[in-house]
Scaffold this motif. Structure first.
Motif, PDB file in Angstrom:
ATOM      1  N   ASP A   5      63.232 -62.861 -39.791  1.00 35.72           N
ATOM      2  CA  ASP A   5      62.068 -63.740 -39.744  1.00 35.72           C
ATOM      3  C   ASP A   5      60.804 -62.897 -39.610  1.00 35.72           C
ATOM      4  O   ASP A   5      60.177 -62.835 -38.558  1.00 35.72           O
ATOM      5  N   LEU A   6      60.442 -62.223 -40.694  1.00 38.01           N
ATOM      6  CA  LEU A   6      59.292 -61.327 -40.677  1.00 38.01           C
ATOM      7  C   LEU A   6      58.272 -61.765 -41.717  1.00 38.01           C
ATOM      8  O   LEU A   6      58.628 -62.139 -42.836  1.00 38.01           O
ATOM      9  N   TRP A   7      57.001 -61.738 -41.329  1.00 37.30           N
ATOM     10  CA  TRP A   7      55.899 -62.081 -42.226  1.00 37.30           C
ATOM     11  C   TRP A   7      55.110 -60.811 -42.510  1.00 37.30           C
ATOM     12  O   TRP A   7      54.556 -60.207 -41.579  1.00 37.30           O
ATOM     13  N   PRO A   8      55.065 -60.364 -43.778  1.00 36.84           N
ATOM     14  CA  PRO A   8      54.277 -59.168 -44.088  1.00 36.84           C
ATOM     15  C   PRO A   8      52.790 -59.461 -43.905  1.00 36.84           C
ATOM     16  O   PRO A   8      52.226 -60.298 -44.614  1.00 36.84           O
ATOM     17  N   ALA A   9      52.165 -58.792 -42.965  1.00 33.47           N
ATOM     18  CA  ALA A   9      50.745 -59.028 -42.724  1.00 33.47           C
ATOM     19  C   ALA A   9      49.939 -58.556 -43.922  1.00 33.47           C
ATOM     20  O   ALA A   9      50.079 -57.400 -44.338  1.00 33.47           O
ATOM     21  N   PRO A  10      49.092 -59.408 -44.504  1.00 31.49           N
ATOM     22  CA  PRO A  10      48.316 -58.993 -45.674  1.00 31.49           C
ATOM     23  C   PRO A  10      47.334 -57.862 -45.328  1.00 31.49           C
ATOM     24  O   PRO A  10      46.713 -57.866 -44.261  1.00 31.49           O
ATOM     25  N   VAL A  11      47.213 -56.901 -46.240  1.00 29.33           N
ATOM     26  CA  VAL A  11      46.260 -55.808 -46.094  1.00 29.33           C
ATOM     27  C   VAL A  11      45.005 -56.157 -46.887  1.00 29.33           C
ATOM     28  O   VAL A  11      45.088 -56.622 -48.029  1.00 29.33           O
ATOM     29  N   ALA A  12      43.855 -55.950 -46.312  1.00 31.50           N
ATOM     30  CA  ALA A  12      42.595 -56.190 -47.022  1.00 31.50           C
ATOM     31  C   ALA A  12      42.410 -55.124 -48.096  1.00 31.50           C
ATOM     32  O   ALA A  12      42.500 -53.924 -47.818  1.00 31.50           O
ATOM     33  N   THR A  13      42.170 -55.556 -49.317  1.00 32.43           N
ATOM     34  CA  THR A  13      41.985 -54.608 -50.419  1.00 32.43           C
ATOM     35  C   THR A  13      40.520 -54.287 -50.668  1.00 32.43           C
ATOM     36  O   THR A  13      40.201 -53.482 -51.543  1.00 32.43           O
ATOM     37  N   GLU A 413      56.994 -60.639 -36.542  1.00 33.98           N
ATOM     38  CA  GLU A 413      58.144 -61.470 -36.186  1.00 33.98           C
ATOM     39  C   GLU A 413      57.652 -62.845 -35.736  1.00 33.98           C
ATOM     40  O   GLU A 413      56.767 -62.955 -34.896  1.00 33.98           O
ATOM     41  N   ASN A 414      58.208 -63.896 -36.345  1.00 31.65           N
ATOM     42  CA  ASN A 414      57.928 -65.278 -35.935  1.00 31.65           C
ATOM     43  C   ASN A 414      56.442 -65.596 -35.931  1.00 31.65           C
ATOM     44  O   ASN A 414      55.869 -65.999 -34.916  1.00 31.65           O
ATOM     45  N   VAL A 415      55.794 -65.422 -37.085  1.00 29.35           N
ATOM     46  CA  VAL A 415      54.380 -65.778 -37.172  1.00 29.35           C
ATOM     47  C   VAL A 415      54.185 -67.273 -36.952  1.00 29.35           C
ATOM     48  O   VAL A 415      53.092 -67.728 -36.596  1.00 29.35           O
ATOM     49  N   GLY A 416      55.267 -68.062 -37.100  1.00 33.00           N
ATOM     50  CA  GLY A 416      55.174 -69.502 -36.873  1.00 33.00           C
ATOM     51  C   GLY A 416      54.806 -69.885 -35.459  1.00 33.00           C
ATOM     52  O   GLY A 416      54.438 -71.032 -35.205  1.00 33.00           O
ATOM     53  N   LEU A 422      47.308 -73.180 -33.760  1.00 35.40           N
ATOM     54  CA  LEU A 422      46.701 -73.059 -35.091  1.00 35.40           C
ATOM     55  C   LEU A 422      47.804 -73.182 -36.140  1.00 35.40           C
ATOM     56  O   LEU A 422      48.256 -72.184 -36.700  1.00 35.40           O
ATOM     57  N   PRO A 423      48.256 -74.409 -36.428  1.00 35.39           N
ATOM     58  CA  PRO A 423      49.450 -74.596 -37.254  1.00 35.39           C
ATOM     59  C   PRO A 423      49.364 -73.988 -38.646  1.00 35.39           C
ATOM     60  O   PRO A 423      50.381 -73.601 -39.215  1.00 35.39           O
ATOM     61  N   ASP A 424      48.178 -73.895 -39.215  1.00 32.86           N
ATOM     62  CA  ASP A 424      48.031 -73.423 -40.591  1.00 32.86           C
ATOM     63  C   ASP A 424      47.578 -71.968 -40.649  1.00 32.86           C
ATOM     64  O   ASP A 424      47.032 -71.533 -41.662  1.00 32.86           O
ATOM     65  N   PHE A 425      47.834 -71.195 -39.593  1.00 33.94           N
ATOM     66  CA  PHE A 425      47.270 -69.846 -39.539  1.00 33.94           C
ATOM     67  C   PHE A 425      47.631 -68.974 -40.739  1.00 33.94           C
ATOM     68  O   PHE A 425      46.729 -68.354 -41.340  1.00 33.94           O
ATOM     69  N   PRO A 426      48.910 -68.846 -41.149  1.00 40.44           N
ATOM     70  CA  PRO A 426      49.201 -67.924 -42.267  1.00 40.44           C
ATOM     71  C   PRO A 426      48.417 -68.263 -43.534  1.00 40.44           C
ATOM     72  O   PRO A 426      47.887 -67.373 -44.209  1.00 40.44           O
ATOM     73  N   SER A 427      48.322 -69.561 -43.868  1.00 41.49           N
ATOM     74  CA  SER A 427      47.582 -69.950 -45.065  1.00 41.49           C
ATOM     75  C   SER A 427      46.090 -69.694 -44.899  1.00 41.49           C
ATOM     76  O   SER A 427      45.417 -69.241 -45.831  1.00 41.49           O
ATOM     77  N   MET A 428      45.548 -69.995 -43.708  1.00 36.10           N
ATOM     78  CA  MET A 428      44.124 -69.744 -43.465  1.00 36.10           C
ATOM     79  C   MET A 428      43.817 -68.254 -43.588  1.00 36.10           C
ATOM     80  O   MET A 428      42.780 -67.853 -44.138  1.00 36.10           O
ATOM     81  N   MET A 432      41.350 -66.498 -46.333  1.00 34.94           N
ATOM     82  CA  MET A 432      40.230 -65.642 -45.945  1.00 34.94           C
ATOM     83  C   MET A 432      40.183 -64.385 -46.806  1.00 34.94           C
ATOM     84  O   MET A 432      39.110 -63.875 -47.152  1.00 34.94           O
ATOM     85  N   LEU A 433      41.360 -63.906 -47.210  1.00 38.30           N
ATOM     86  CA  LEU A 433      41.448 -62.710 -48.037  1.00 38.30           C
ATOM     87  C   LEU A 433      41.344 -63.017 -49.526  1.00 38.30           C
ATOM     88  O   LEU A 433      41.493 -62.107 -50.357  1.00 38.30           O
ATOM     89  N   GLY A 434      41.135 -64.284 -49.873  1.00 42.44           N
ATOM     90  CA  GLY A 434      41.022 -64.648 -51.273  1.00 42.44           C
ATOM     91  C   GLY A 434      42.356 -64.791 -51.960  1.00 42.44           C
ATOM     92  O   GLY A 434      42.425 -64.813 -53.195  1.00 42.44           O
ATOM     93  N   GLU A 435      43.448 -64.903 -51.184  1.00 46.94           N
ATOM     94  CA  GLU A 435      44.768 -65.050 -51.767  1.00 46.94           C
ATOM     95  C   GLU A 435      45.125 -66.522 -51.874  1.00 46.94           C
ATOM     96  O   GLU A 435      44.673 -67.353 -51.085  1.00 46.94           O
ATOM     97  N   ASP A 436      45.992 -66.842 -52.789  1.00 44.24           N
ATOM     98  CA  ASP A 436      46.455 -68.220 -52.974  1.00 44.24           C
ATOM     99  C   ASP A 436      47.578 -68.477 -51.995  1.00 44.24           C
ATOM    100  O   ASP A 436      48.637 -67.900 -52.143  1.00 44.24           O
TER     101      ASP A 436
END
Length: 436
Positions: A5-13, A413-416, A422-428, A432-436
């Protein structure tokens, strides 16, 4: 850690250019809800935070007999007060506001009320508020103890509050050194005590004073007479709590990770609807982020933070805003040099021991951190990717996301667990990074 249960943290490009609208304040939502249950007329709460913590508070109020209707999107809540009653066991989850605010309400119920929570909740201090309730004449026991209150008052969940439909009130002492929530929980219920409440804090320190100021402000907004002229002493007169409409401000502490992103990645992040005056501890963010090298402007209700992608080390006293510590610690872990955070010893009793967790995870990421008696020493810079544990703590997840903006290979681990506030944190975060 070896967990799937791992979420790859997005890197700012590249530098950020984002506007992020954050939902309502958890602290204000979970103060408005119990006051609405004690009010003399129905209350409509608008802009409420839809999250696990708020859902747990709503569930607790329903168990105590209040009528609660929630809109489809969860942001409008109508509460119809009813006489408080003993009912189904109350699940506190891992929500400090539910654990500490509901027992004084349960003392007003017409019978015994069982409160329990997540395994981690059973480790969070509860003694001060439970001893205060017992001192007011309402027995508090463990689930298997005699109901006459002859044994020792428990210090942790699970507990049974043996309500009798009334609390006489009066004058008591409480040591709130480990959490200002002990004070707030008692003050919120105090207008319904027959003699009101005079409360003295007797500990050496009082963390998160802005949260107590917030409690006093929401009480006064509902027509309650509160005297707070002496430091560490409060008087709440008995009387009615008005109903009506309540509007919740955006959660400024939840805005913290997004604003911090401008410093970690460079660029600009704006948060609209920033209040011009507030009791939220998140109001200190502009000062702290400026100290760390950011540029902060407030225009037409929108707060904008700009950064270069280079964070400056700093020594900061977070006594008034300990909930910001993981956000600030993430930035300091990126800052080359030595920094100190002080005034946060009470974080050892939060969702997890946040000081120990931050030391462990900064070390795992290749940095250096040490616990101080009341805070952290951090030597930042030269971090590398790693699997970061969250300890079922929403702010540890956002800590890791901030670091991941500048450090490739961070997996969370467990970003949920961010659904706590903040239920929508991963999408928010990705938007913020301009990703879909």
């Amino acid at each position: 850690m070896n967990t799937p249960d791992l979420w790859p943290a997005p890197v700012a490009t590249g530098p950020l250019e984002a506007v992020v609208a954050v939902p309502g304040s958890k602290s204000l939502t979970n103060r408005a809800l119990p006051l609405a249950a004690l009010a003399s007329a129905p209350t409509t709460i608008r802009g409420a935070l839809h999250s696990r913590d708020a859902d747990l508070m709503i569930g607790a109020l329903r168990s105590l007999g209040a009528g609660v209707e929630v809109s489809d999107n969860g942001t409008t809540v109508r509460v119809v007060p009813q006489p408080l009653r003993a009912g189904a066991p109350i699940d506190c989850g891992l929500a400090g506001t539910v654990m500490r605010f509901v027992p004084p309400l349960a003392a007003l119920a017409d019978g015994p009320v069982l409160l329990d929570g997540d395994p981690g909740a059973r480790l969070r201090p509860m003694g001060p508020v439970l001893r205060a309730i017992a001192a007011l004449g309402v027995p508090v026991t463990g689930p298997d103890d005699a109901a006459d209150g002859s044994g020792d008052v428990p210090g942790f969940l699970p507990v049974v509050v043996h309500g009798a439909g009334r609390v006489r009130g009066g004058e008591i002492e409480v040591d709130a050194s480990t959490s200002s929530q002990f004070v707030s929980g008692l003050l919120l219920a105090a207008p319904r005590f027959e003699a009101g409440l005079t409360l003295h804090h007797v500990g050496e320190v009082l963390p998160s004073q802005p949260h107590i100021d917030m409690t006093i402000a929401v009480l006064r907004d509902r027509g309650v007479d509160v005297d707070d002229v002496a430091p560490g002493k409060w008087r709440v007169e008995p009387g009615e709590i008005s109903g009506g409409d309540v509007v919740i401000e955006p959660d400024l502490s939840n805005a913290g990770p997004f604003l911090a992103a401008a410093l970690a990645a460079g660029g600009r992040v704006s948060v609209p609807h920033w209040p011009s005056s507030t009791t939220q501890p998140g109001a200190l963010l502009p000062e702290f982020l400026t100290r760390l090298g950011g540029s902060v402007t407030l225009a037409d209700g929108t707060l904008t933070v700009a950064g270069s992608g280079v964070v400056q080390p700093a020594d900061l006293d977070l006594t008034a805003a300990g909930e910001l510590a993981p956000t600030i610690a993430a930035l300091l872990a990126l800052a080359p040099g030595e920094s100190r955070l002080t005034g946060i010893a009470h974080l050892r009793g939060h969702e997890t021991d946040r000081l120990a967790a931050l030391v462990t995870e900064i070390t795992r990421l290749g940095g250096h951190a040490e616990e101080l008696p009341d805070g952290l020493l951090i030597r930042g810079g030269a971090l590398h990717g790693a699997e970061v544990a969250t300890y079922h703590d929403h702010r540890m997840a956002t800590f890791a996301a901030i670091v991941g903006l500048a450090v490739p290979g961070v997996e969370i681990e467990n970003v949920g667990t961010t659904a706590k506030t903040l239920p929508d944190f991963p999408s928010m975060w990705q938007r913020m990074l301009g990703e879909d």
